[in-house]
Scaffold this active site. Sequence first.
Site, PDB file in Angstrom:
ATOM      1  N   GLU A 175     -38.687  -2.559 -10.072  1.00 40.25           N
ATOM      2  CA  GLU A 175     -37.341  -3.087  -9.816  1.00 40.25           C
ATOM      3  C   GLU A 175     -36.438  -2.665 -10.974  1.00 40.25           C
ATOM      4  O   GLU A 175     -36.728  -2.926 -12.139  1.00 40.25           O
ATOM      5  CB  GLU A 175     -37.403  -4.621  -9.705  1.00 40.25           C
ATOM      6  CG  GLU A 175     -36.043  -5.226  -9.476  1.00 40.25           C
ATOM      7  CD  GLU A 175     -36.089  -6.509  -8.649  1.00 40.25           C
ATOM      8  OE1 GLU A 175     -37.175  -6.894  -8.182  1.00 40.25           O
ATOM      9  OE2 GLU A 175     -35.022  -7.115  -8.474  1.00 40.25           O
ATOM     10  N   LYS A 295     -39.719 -16.878 -13.286  1.00 42.31           N
ATOM     11  CA  LYS A 295     -38.362 -16.936 -12.719  1.00 42.31           C
ATOM     12  C   LYS A 295     -38.460 -17.928 -11.564  1.00 42.31           C
ATOM     13  O   LYS A 295     -39.169 -17.682 -10.589  1.00 42.31           O
ATOM     14  CB  LYS A 295     -37.961 -15.559 -12.216  1.00 42.31           C
ATOM     15  CG  LYS A 295     -36.665 -15.502 -11.409  1.00 42.31           C
ATOM     16  CD  LYS A 295     -36.318 -14.055 -11.020  1.00 42.31           C
ATOM     17  CE  LYS A 295     -35.073 -13.965 -10.163  1.00 42.31           C
ATOM     18  NZ  LYS A 295     -34.721 -12.572  -9.823  1.00 42.31           N
ATOM     19  N   GLU A 299     -32.356 -16.627  -7.286  1.00 37.68           N
ATOM     20  CA  GLU A 299     -32.335 -15.485  -6.355  1.00 37.68           C
ATOM     21  C   GLU A 299     -33.500 -15.539  -5.365  1.00 37.68           C
ATOM     22  O   GLU A 299     -34.212 -14.558  -5.165  1.00 37.68           O
ATOM     23  CB  GLU A 299     -32.337 -14.172  -7.137  1.00 37.68           C
ATOM     24  CG  GLU A 299     -31.123 -14.036  -8.031  1.00 37.68           C
ATOM     25  CD  GLU A 299     -31.005 -12.691  -8.740  1.00 37.68           C
ATOM     26  OE1 GLU A 299     -32.041 -12.050  -8.967  1.00 37.68           O
ATOM     27  OE2 GLU A 299     -29.868 -12.302  -9.055  1.00 37.68           O
ATOM     28  N   ASP A 373     -24.992 -11.056 -16.200  1.00 40.91           N
ATOM     29  CA  ASP A 373     -26.162 -10.247 -15.855  1.00 40.91           C
ATOM     30  C   ASP A 373     -26.130  -8.848 -16.478  1.00 40.91           C
ATOM     31  O   ASP A 373     -25.844  -7.875 -15.775  1.00 40.91           O
ATOM     32  CB  ASP A 373     -26.255 -10.134 -14.324  1.00 40.91           C
ATOM     33  CG  ASP A 373     -27.590  -9.572 -13.886  1.00 40.91           C
ATOM     34  OD1 ASP A 373     -28.492  -9.490 -14.714  1.00 40.91           O
ATOM     35  OD2 ASP A 373     -27.711  -9.214 -12.698  1.00 40.91           O
ATOM     36  N   GLU A 395     -33.431 -12.411 -23.975  1.00 41.19           N
ATOM     37  CA  GLU A 395     -33.847 -11.379 -23.013  1.00 41.19           C
ATOM     38  C   GLU A 395     -32.785 -10.288 -22.994  1.00 41.19           C
ATOM     39  O   GLU A 395     -31.649 -10.509 -22.579  1.00 41.19           O
ATOM     40  CB  GLU A 395     -34.021 -11.970 -21.609  1.00 41.19           C
ATOM     41  CG  GLU A 395     -34.408 -10.909 -20.573  1.00 41.19           C
ATOM     42  CD  GLU A 395     -34.667 -11.473 -19.171  1.00 41.19           C
ATOM     43  OE1 GLU A 395     -35.337 -12.522 -19.043  1.00 41.19           O
ATOM     44  OE2 GLU A 395     -34.195 -10.864 -18.198  1.00 41.19           O
ATOM     45  N   GLU A 401     -29.756  -0.961 -15.846  1.00 42.65           N
ATOM     46  CA  GLU A 401     -29.293  -1.299 -14.496  1.00 42.65           C
ATOM     47  C   GLU A 401     -27.781  -1.118 -14.346  1.00 42.65           C
ATOM     48  O   GLU A 401     -27.304  -0.600 -13.349  1.00 42.65           O
ATOM     49  CB  GLU A 401     -29.696  -2.749 -14.181  1.00 42.65           C
ATOM     50  CG  GLU A 401     -29.226  -3.231 -12.831  1.00 42.65           C
ATOM     51  CD  GLU A 401     -29.692  -4.659 -12.534  1.00 42.65           C
ATOM     52  OE1 GLU A 401     -30.446  -5.235 -13.347  1.00 42.65           O
ATOM     53  OE2 GLU A 401     -29.295  -5.190 -11.480  1.00 42.65           O
ATOM     54  N   HIS A 529     -19.020  -6.717 -13.679  1.00 34.73           N
ATOM     55  CA  HIS A 529     -19.616  -6.804 -12.343  1.00 34.73           C
ATOM     56  C   HIS A 529     -18.745  -6.172 -11.268  1.00 34.73           C
ATOM     57  O   HIS A 529     -18.500  -6.760 -10.215  1.00 34.73           O
ATOM     58  CB  HIS A 529     -19.900  -8.281 -11.991  1.00 34.73           C
ATOM     59  CG  HIS A 529     -21.111  -8.450 -11.111  1.00 34.73           C
ATOM     60  ND1 HIS A 529     -21.177  -7.937  -9.827  1.00 34.73           N
ATOM     61  CD2 HIS A 529     -22.306  -9.060 -11.316  1.00 34.73           C
ATOM     62  CE1 HIS A 529     -22.345  -8.234  -9.292  1.00 34.73           C
ATOM     63  NE2 HIS A 529     -23.059  -8.907 -10.183  1.00 34.73           N
ATOM     64  N   TRP A 551     -21.758 -12.317  -5.750  1.00 31.11           N
ATOM     65  CA  TRP A 551     -22.336 -10.966  -5.800  1.00 31.11           C
ATOM     66  C   TRP A 551     -21.260  -9.901  -5.546  1.00 31.11           C
ATOM     67  O   TRP A 551     -21.551  -8.718  -5.566  1.00 31.11           O
ATOM     68  CB  TRP A 551     -23.456 -10.811  -4.747  1.00 31.11           C
ATOM     69  CG  TRP A 551     -24.739 -11.476  -5.126  1.00 31.11           C
ATOM     70  CD1 TRP A 551     -25.036 -12.070  -6.320  1.00 31.11           C
ATOM     71  CD2 TRP A 551     -25.923 -11.625  -4.317  1.00 31.11           C
ATOM     72  NE1 TRP A 551     -26.317 -12.580  -6.309  1.00 31.11           N
ATOM     73  CE2 TRP A 551     -26.891 -12.320  -5.077  1.00 31.11           C
ATOM     74  CE3 TRP A 551     -26.260 -11.243  -3.017  1.00 31.11           C
ATOM     75  CZ2 TRP A 551     -28.164 -12.642  -4.587  1.00 31.11           C
ATOM     76  CZ3 TRP A 551     -27.533 -11.558  -2.533  1.00 31.11           C
ATOM     77  CH2 TRP A 551     -28.468 -12.251  -3.314  1.00 31.11           C
TER      78      TRP A 551
HETATM   79  O1  GCW Z   1     -29.700  -8.510 -12.372  1.00 32.90           O
HETATM   80  C1  GCW Z   1     -30.487  -9.022 -11.457  1.00 32.90           C
HETATM   81  C2  GCW Z   1     -31.162  -7.808 -10.922  1.00 32.90           C
HETATM   82  C3  GCW Z   1     -32.422  -8.164 -10.196  1.00 32.90           C
HETATM   83  C4  GCW Z   1     -33.303  -8.941 -11.146  1.00 32.90           C
HETATM   84  C5  GCW Z   1     -32.565 -10.189 -11.603  1.00 32.90           C
HETATM   85  C6  GCW Z   1     -33.346 -10.983 -12.635  1.00 32.90           C
HETATM   86  C7  GCW Z   1     -35.682  -9.027 -11.272  1.00 32.90           C
HETATM   87  O2  GCW Z   1     -30.265  -7.110 -10.127  1.00 32.90           O
HETATM   88  O3  GCW Z   1     -33.017  -6.973  -9.777  1.00 32.90           O
HETATM   89  O4  GCW Z   1     -34.523  -9.274 -10.552  1.00 32.90           O
HETATM   90  O5  GCW Z   1     -31.371  -9.832 -12.198  1.00 32.90           O
HETATM   91  O6  GCW Z   1     -33.117 -10.764 -13.801  1.00 32.90           O
HETATM   92  O7  GCW Z   1     -34.155 -11.802 -12.255  1.00 32.90           O
END
Ligand code: GCW
Length: 712
Positions: A175, A295, A299, A373, A395, A401, A529, A551
Amino acid sequence: MNIKLFALTLAFFCSFYWLKADDGYRLWLRYDKIADAGVRENYKKQIQFIQVIGDSPILQSARKELESGLAGFLGINISENSAENGIVAGVAESMGALVLPEKKSELRSEGYVIFNKNNKIVVAGFDEKGTLYGCFHLLRLMGQHADLSRLDILENPKVQIRVLNHWDNLDRTVERGYAGFSIWNWHQLPHYIDPRYTDYARANASIGINGAVVTNVNANALVFRRDYLEKAAALADVFRPYGIKIYLTARFSSPIELGGLKTADPLDPIVQRWWQKKAKEIYSLIPNFGGFLVKANSEGQPGPQDYGRSHAEGANMLARALAPYGGVVMWRAFVYSHETPADRFKQAFMEFKPLDGQFDDNVLIQVKNGPIDFQPREPVSPLFGAMPQTPVIMEFQITKEYLGQGTHLVGLASMYEEVLRTDTYAKGPGSTVAKIVDGSLFNHKKTGMAGVANIGTDRNWTGHLFGQADWYAFGRLAWDPYMAASDIFKEWTQLTFPVSEKAQQTIVDMLKNSHEACVNYMTPLGLHHIMAADHHYGPGPWVDQMPRADWTSVYYHKADSLGLGFDRTTTGSDALGQYASAFCKQYVNQETCPPEFLLWFHHVPWSKQLANGKTLWENLCRDYYKGIAQVALMKKQWQSLESEIDPERFQSVWMHLTIQEKEAIWWRDACVTYFQQFSKMAIPADLEQPLHDLEYYEKLNYPYAPGIRPRW
Ligand code: GCW
């Protein structure tokens, strides 16, 4: 064999060797023969033997590394012999009078000293891991051609858990991975041990990383099945001699999916027993198992809230299963819910701050550096400083990404440094994020830093060769969060490109300017974003239809006829109110808010004059265009190095820079054209006009972007 054929064969093998030698596989551990004869001869005089006291697996790794490093650097094999000058390495306690008590007393877990004594270079660790890290440090110095005659080094890691998070799925997809497939070959483990696993462990140990979560946080309960655990145990066996612990992600609903239970309620004794038994089984296979990363209720992932329980109740249940064996739970604070109407920025804080003080001792709360994010630039998460009674760990994302994925050169050390040096004012001025991460601000013994790995099956590990610099930087900053990005860039460059000093300086300059360049051509002035949906590749400020409002891009940039940006002051979502008041003060006012964060916190009129006298609109345009100029300069700088860098690595970076320039222009034109429909102002005449109209950019469709199933 006739001469011609012989010459051809030789040429073939030489070119093969050359290719192999420069495909980037060796990372920063190249150990090529030192070209400078003066330096080499000096080292040869100083190092005629290597003695590592002790024979445990970790010390054997240290010995092997010293031997192969020196054989490479000096072109001769050195091992234990009776020469006078050489290296003596070992655990300080086992080295007798060689290490004075005052030196020993300064050492802490995993720390080491390196010094000269009686013609010897002494590497003395607090423990075996410290000794291994010390040996890597010495090799690093040699790779930098440092003077080894006046060594007086003391290093203790400032952060305890320094861990990579692999978002690797069991089917070997990754991922947000941009460097091929997962390096973990679950099918062939535990019997086939890919030599890459050892090189992975060596590379991590060389920068002090001591843990690896090998599975995705979007977790699969299957990994807890016996056969998978045996596979994980085989990896743990490879990692152990390099001081690395393995961790797994725990899917909260595993007791149902794997155990056949009806519930995963953390307060249900049957569920608790299931986890206790599972922990016992894991530790019987992996005695030094690190623990779980979780987690939950985020999500779509299951979690304690599915049963009306809190994150603390969920985390503590798992922590209690691990506690008898010394394991920890790293519980992620990356949560936001569509049932909560609040600004997504605020949700993690709202959820976790009230739980401060409720977590067991072996729970650490893992917080992404920013509140949303992993954007190209984010303010620090307000959770840093808000949970004094809980170990809060960092983290970072190493995989890019939102920063150009596998094709852009962006030296992330600058971004990490910016975050770590930010003052949260949580306990008055000087309460930097680094002090929260290293535990010193609130006196925590358990500390940690996690980095979402950018590693895959690509021969050079990271796809983009400069992605290696981000892996390297993460490790160095996890060891010492106070290190300067510029020093890290320099180190990595010296070790990765043993070219002239001038050329190295050029590479360092490229790295130093690259993060700002990316912010400029993607999200200047605090935009965030606004990338395309799902795969997050390329621009998408127009994205307005998604299953969740938060989103979409329009949720974040809020462009309208009046202006641009998200008002997070008291007249808006008041996210700023989650920070310490002294922190807040710097951002709360449009006039004084640092321009790089302006649109994170304010909805600013298009024609408002910023501190430099230019309007918001003009600043926005100029920043986007500046980003392109910065990338063009990087390309030029790289081109100037062509004669010094091996063709394979040169070409690889060159091609990526060419893509980066093209994509930077795409970002700029798409965004400027999009925002212009709201500002209704002209792009300054001295700037090149976008190539296409907005419709063109909106219609672009690129099913080959990483991370999605190709579809129309
Ligand atoms: O930013 C989002 C990502 C997901 C990711 C999530 C997370 C692993 O687009 O792909 O999932 O964060 O950090 O849990």
